[in-house]
Design a protein around this motif. Structure first.
Motif: not given
Length: 366
Positions: A33-36, A158-161, A189-192
């Motif tokens: 999932e791509f969660l923002v 992936f973690l993107m700040d 899986t990405t948390i942005y």
């Protein structure tokens, strides 16, 4: 790839009183999932991300990655890769060396590193820049290098700040489209994290809205827009923001500018059950329309017109009781009203009205 779970996770900073930067966050992120995470400054979104990365302590609760409790696992043992706002590239290394450095530290052989770097460079259109140093790159190119460094590691998460905050407006739009497409291709899986609600709405499969360390709502962008859980989410999600005003109620509806705006029966039943005499009335700018002077509507004096091309945003005041209240209306950009003009506006459709409790801010209707 892996699923991620925050289990009543809190981060508490010492002080008098102590500050709960993240307060009992419970949130499940599905595999792929791509969660923002979105919210204003100080909402706890970056702290929540850093807790997942192992860069901030978890003072209460737990964090799981791939079903494993990683609350006390050091960052290097969490199988995550983080992309920072500042890019954090090594200035003395080439693009290829920057992208492959983490693999080199792991002891991966040179041939495999070269292969993985070349593959990531193809994905990110960086092949012709591999021998350059970061100082010879634009901001957008440096951000792609930071992305490439994360990709070659093939992490579970992936973690993107706020990775796009240093880019100009046009490049932000282009790069966020590239990141969303890349995530869909890789399936990681990405948390942005972002403070930009437009970015959140256009990128995430789901969006989690935070305020003062508390999760307000987590849902699809469309659900957040159509059915915000409270007045804060309603005012934060959407550009321009929803018009939100506390207005008196009559037996027929909400009273604005001496005009009673009829409410649907389900809405009237709900406010009656709550025993309310006032309500926070919400209407999006596109749900209001200009009407002719002979039709029923609210008088509005035009104070500002933002011309956007196809659309224009008309800002003006409507009287609620004795107080002029600012409203924004989206109108046809080809024939916008002029400054100082008095126009009439009306609600297009009663079903597009949102009602919130005047004290708690919670949504009153399904």
């Amino acid at each position: 790839m892996a699923e991620v779970s925050y289990v009543k996770a809190s981060r508490i900073f010492s002080g008098n009183p102590p500050v709960r930067a993240v307060d009992e966050l419970s949130l499940d992120v599905s595999d792929g999932e791509f969660l923002v995470l979105v919210g204003p400054s100080g909402s706890g979104k970056s702290t929540a991300l850093r807790m997942l990365a192992g860069l901030e302590d978890v003072d209460e609760g737990a964090i799981h990655i791939g079903g494993k409790d990683v609350t006390n696992v050091p960052p290097k043992g969490r199988d995550i890769a983080m992309v920072f706002q500042s890019y954090a590239l090594y200035p003395h290394m080439t693009v290829a060396e920057n992208m492959g450095f983490a693999l080199k530290l792991r002891g991966v052989n040179k041939a495999e590193i070269k292969e993985k770097v070349a593959e990531a460079a193809r994905m990110l259109d960086l092949e012709k820049y591999l021998d350059r140093k970061p100082k010879a790159l634009s901001g957008g190119q440096r951000q792609r290098v930071a992305m490439g460094r994360a990709i070659v590691r093939e992490p579970s998460v992936f973690l993107m700040d706020e990775p796009l905050s240093n880019l100009d407006a046009k490049l932000r739009v282009e790069t966020r489209a590239n990141i969303a497409a890349l995530q869909a291709r890789l399936g990681t899986t990405t948390i942005y994290v972002t403070h930009d609600q437009v970015e959140a709405m256009t990128m995430g499969h789901r969006v989690a809205v935070l305020k003062d360390g508390l999760l307000q709502q987590c849902d699809t962008p469309r659900a957040l827009y159509d059915k915000p859980a409270n007045a804060f989410v309603a005012g934060f999600m959407g550009s321009p923001a929803m018009n939100l005003k506390t207005v008196p109620l009559t037996s027929e509806g909400a009273k604005l500018d001496g005009l009673v705006v009829p409410l649907e029966r389900r809405m009237m039943d709900k406010v009656a059950a709550e025993g309310l005499s006032t309500v926070t009335f919400g209407i999006r700018p596109e749900s209001l329309a200009l009407v002719s002077s002979s039709e029923q509507g609210m008088d509005m004096t035009v104070e500002l017109v933002e011309e956007l091309g196809a659309d224009a945003l008309m800002h003006g005041s409507i009287r609620i009781g004795d107080t002029p209240e600012r409203f924004v209306v989206r109108v046809d950009g080809r024939t916008p009203p002029t400054l100082g003009q008095t126009v009439k506006i009306a609600v297009r459709d009663a079903s597009e009205i949102h009602l919130f409790h005047p004290e708690s801010g919670n949504r009153l209707t399904d």
